[in-house]
Design an enzyme around this catalytic site. Sequence first.
Site, PDB file in Angstrom:
ATOM      1  N   ASN A   1      34.900  34.449  40.908  1.00 56.75           N
ATOM      2  CA  ASN A   1      35.424  34.975  42.176  1.00 56.75           C
ATOM      3  C   ASN A   1      34.718  36.258  42.601  1.00 56.75           C
ATOM      4  O   ASN A   1      34.297  37.050  41.760  1.00 56.75           O
ATOM      5  CB  ASN A   1      36.913  35.349  42.041  1.00 56.75           C
ATOM      6  CG  ASN A   1      37.811  34.140  41.951  1.00 56.75           C
ATOM      7  OD1 ASN A   1      37.440  33.048  42.365  1.00 56.75           O
ATOM      8  ND2 ASN A   1      38.995  34.333  41.410  1.00 56.75           N
TER       9      ASN A   1
ATOM     10  N   ASP B   1      35.746  39.577  43.791  1.00 59.07           N
ATOM     11  CA  ASP B   1      36.984  40.372  43.810  1.00 59.07           C
ATOM     12  C   ASP B   1      36.861  41.459  44.875  1.00 59.07           C
ATOM     13  O   ASP B   1      36.063  42.388  44.736  1.00 59.07           O
ATOM     14  CB  ASP B   1      37.232  41.015  42.439  1.00 59.07           C
ATOM     15  CG  ASP B   1      37.846  40.053  41.437  1.00 59.07           C
ATOM     16  OD1 ASP B   1      38.042  38.871  41.782  1.00 59.07           O
ATOM     17  OD2 ASP B   1      38.137  40.497  40.312  1.00 59.07           O
TER      18      ASP B   1
ATOM     19  N   GLY C   1      37.198  36.797  38.701  1.00 62.57           N
ATOM     20  CA  GLY C   1      37.643  35.430  38.391  1.00 62.57           C
ATOM     21  C   GLY C   1      37.976  35.415  36.905  1.00 62.57           C
ATOM     22  O   GLY C   1      37.230  35.976  36.100  1.00 62.57           O
TER      23      GLY C   1
ATOM     24  N   GLU D   1      42.337  28.160  36.980  1.00 54.58           N
ATOM     25  CA  GLU D   1      41.806  28.518  38.306  1.00 54.58           C
ATOM     26  C   GLU D   1      40.737  27.543  38.769  1.00 54.58           C
ATOM     27  O   GLU D   1      39.972  27.851  39.677  1.00 54.58           O
ATOM     28  CB  GLU D   1      41.230  29.947  38.297  1.00 54.58           C
ATOM     29  CG  GLU D   1      42.294  31.013  38.470  1.00 54.58           C
ATOM     30  CD  GLU D   1      41.743  32.416  38.674  1.00 54.58           C
ATOM     31  OE1 GLU D   1      40.582  32.678  38.297  1.00 54.58           O
ATOM     32  OE2 GLU D   1      42.483  33.243  39.205  1.00 54.58           O
TER      33      GLU D   1
ATOM     34  N   THR E   1      50.481  38.321  24.847  1.00 55.46           N
ATOM     35  CA  THR E   1      50.248  39.729  25.197  1.00 55.46           C
ATOM     36  C   THR E   1      51.451  40.245  25.982  1.00 55.46           C
ATOM     37  O   THR E   1      52.014  39.546  26.825  1.00 55.46           O
ATOM     38  CB  THR E   1      48.942  39.899  26.015  1.00 55.46           C
ATOM     39  OG1 THR E   1      49.025  39.099  27.200  1.00 55.46           O
ATOM     40  CG2 THR E   1      47.724  39.469  25.214  1.00 55.46           C
TER      41      THR E   1
ATOM     42  N   ASP F   1      42.634  50.833  36.233  1.00 54.97           N
ATOM     43  CA  ASP F   1      42.700  49.512  36.875  1.00 54.97           C
ATOM     44  C   ASP F   1      42.982  48.452  35.797  1.00 54.97           C
ATOM     45  O   ASP F   1      42.157  48.254  34.908  1.00 54.97           O
ATOM     46  CB  ASP F   1      41.353  49.239  37.576  1.00 54.97           C
ATOM     47  CG  ASP F   1      41.341  47.935  38.353  1.00 54.97           C
ATOM     48  OD1 ASP F   1      42.342  47.194  38.303  1.00 54.97           O
ATOM     49  OD2 ASP F   1      40.320  47.665  39.016  1.00 54.97           O
TER      50      ASP F   1
ATOM     51  N   THR G   1      43.209  45.284  36.295  1.00 58.48           N
ATOM     52  CA  THR G   1      42.651  43.963  36.634  1.00 58.48           C
ATOM     53  C   THR G   1      41.658  43.501  35.554  1.00 58.48           C
ATOM     54  O   THR G   1      40.728  44.228  35.225  1.00 58.48           O
ATOM     55  CB  THR G   1      41.926  44.004  37.998  1.00 58.48           C
ATOM     56  OG1 THR G   1      42.708  44.731  38.918  1.00 58.48           O
ATOM     57  CG2 THR G   1      41.659  42.599  38.522  1.00 58.48           C
TER      58      THR G   1
ATOM     59  N   GLY H   1      43.699  41.386  30.697  1.00 58.16           N
ATOM     60  CA  GLY H   1      44.112  40.189  29.948  1.00 58.16           C
ATOM     61  C   GLY H   1      42.905  39.300  29.643  1.00 58.16           C
ATOM     62  O   GLY H   1      42.813  38.709  28.571  1.00 58.16           O
ATOM     63  N   ASP H   2      41.995  39.224  30.597  1.00 57.48           N
ATOM     64  CA  ASP H   2      40.791  38.402  30.396  1.00 57.48           C
ATOM     65  C   ASP H   2      39.899  39.012  29.314  1.00 57.48           C
ATOM     66  O   ASP H   2      39.289  38.292  28.517  1.00 57.48           O
ATOM     67  CB  ASP H   2      39.997  38.286  31.703  1.00 57.48           C
ATOM     68  CG  ASP H   2      40.812  37.632  32.801  1.00 57.48           C
ATOM     69  OD1 ASP H   2      41.660  36.780  32.483  1.00 57.48           O
ATOM     70  OD2 ASP H   2      40.611  37.997  33.976  1.00 57.48           O
TER      71      ASP H   2
HETATM   72  O1  RIB Z   1      42.607  38.193  35.837  1.00 58.70           O
HETATM   73  C1  RIB Z   1      41.993  38.926  36.868  1.00 58.70           C
HETATM   74  C2  RIB Z   1      41.297  38.005  37.813  1.00 58.70           C
HETATM   75  O2  RIB Z   1      42.262  37.202  38.464  1.00 58.70           O
HETATM   76  C3  RIB Z   1      40.553  38.689  38.924  1.00 58.70           C
HETATM   77  O3  RIB Z   1      39.224  38.999  38.563  1.00 58.70           O
HETATM   78  C4  RIB Z   1      40.694  37.742  40.095  1.00 58.70           C
HETATM   79  O4  RIB Z   1      39.499  37.187  40.514  1.00 58.70           O
HETATM   80  C5  RIB Z   1      41.700  36.701  39.656  1.00 58.70           C
HETATM   81  O5  RIB Z   1      41.112  35.505  39.340  1.00 58.70           O
END
Ligand code: RIB
Length: 297
Positions: free
Chosen positions: A10, A12, A38, A136, A211, A237, A239, A242-243
Amino acid sequence: MKIFNFGSLNLDKVYSVKDFVKSGETVAVTDFQTFPGGKGLNQSVAAARAGGEVYHVGCIGSDGLFLKEYLEENNVNCDFVKTVDGASGHAIIQLNQKGQNCILVYAGANFRLEKEQIDGAFEKMSEGDIVLLQNEINSVEYILTKGREKGARIVMNPSPVTDALFKYPFHSVNVFILNETEAFALSGLSDAKEALDRLCSLYPEAEFVLTLGEKGCVYKYKDTEMKFGIFKTETVDTTGAGDTFCGYYLSCTAKGMNPKEACVYASAAAAIAVSIKGAGSSIPDMKTVEAFLQRER
Ligand code: RIB
């Protein structure tokens, strides 16, 4: 052991705001930036920065070429990343002053994976390699089935929660890495411990890494349960934190670490990631994580 990540890519679009916009409100943005993101891309980058051999399988539009370049710069193999007609996936992210986010995701090209592309990746795969999945992209069910047939180790990050999630054949999953929201949705319960116990009884052969944000994480597999705290850093941040955890955990276990060590490394990587703006671009490399752990331990 190779890691095949069938995942989203993605753009962002991050809008910094004082507070999240409410219904009927118009809010002025204090900063705007576009980052690579993403869940798929973030997890591929994290797994590769942790030292894993990663193959990304996914789709972008011509507006998303920099996402593929970003993966390549991070030593992720992109032989199975296809450019298709139409727009790439994108996320509209509100980032508030506390570093929290609200995310809207448009799937775009992420829902354009085709069987041939997926089958091509499976041909390259050997038995025992890892299949990593989030929620996703399209064809999740097909990939889970193929992964089982191939004898791959399947790691599922069931995020985000959508109606489709409840239809997937999760009995083929070896490891679930999930947060409370996802555990509540999949278990139908609203207490973290009860939800985890329920999921363990629904999928008794799977390992779970749950988590819990500020409260750390829990590993559970059959009768083994371990809890871990977080490493405290400044929250800029959240964002992609978790990834980062997910990619690190997976890569560390693929390299032979036990779940306890992998949880420590993954927690450290996530703590560093929250202190930097952006998702894919905030993920630390292994050297940084090791230096951080030396200071913190
Ligand atoms: O987990 C964070 C991600 O969720 C972001 O990078 C966004 O693109 C969404 O997919």
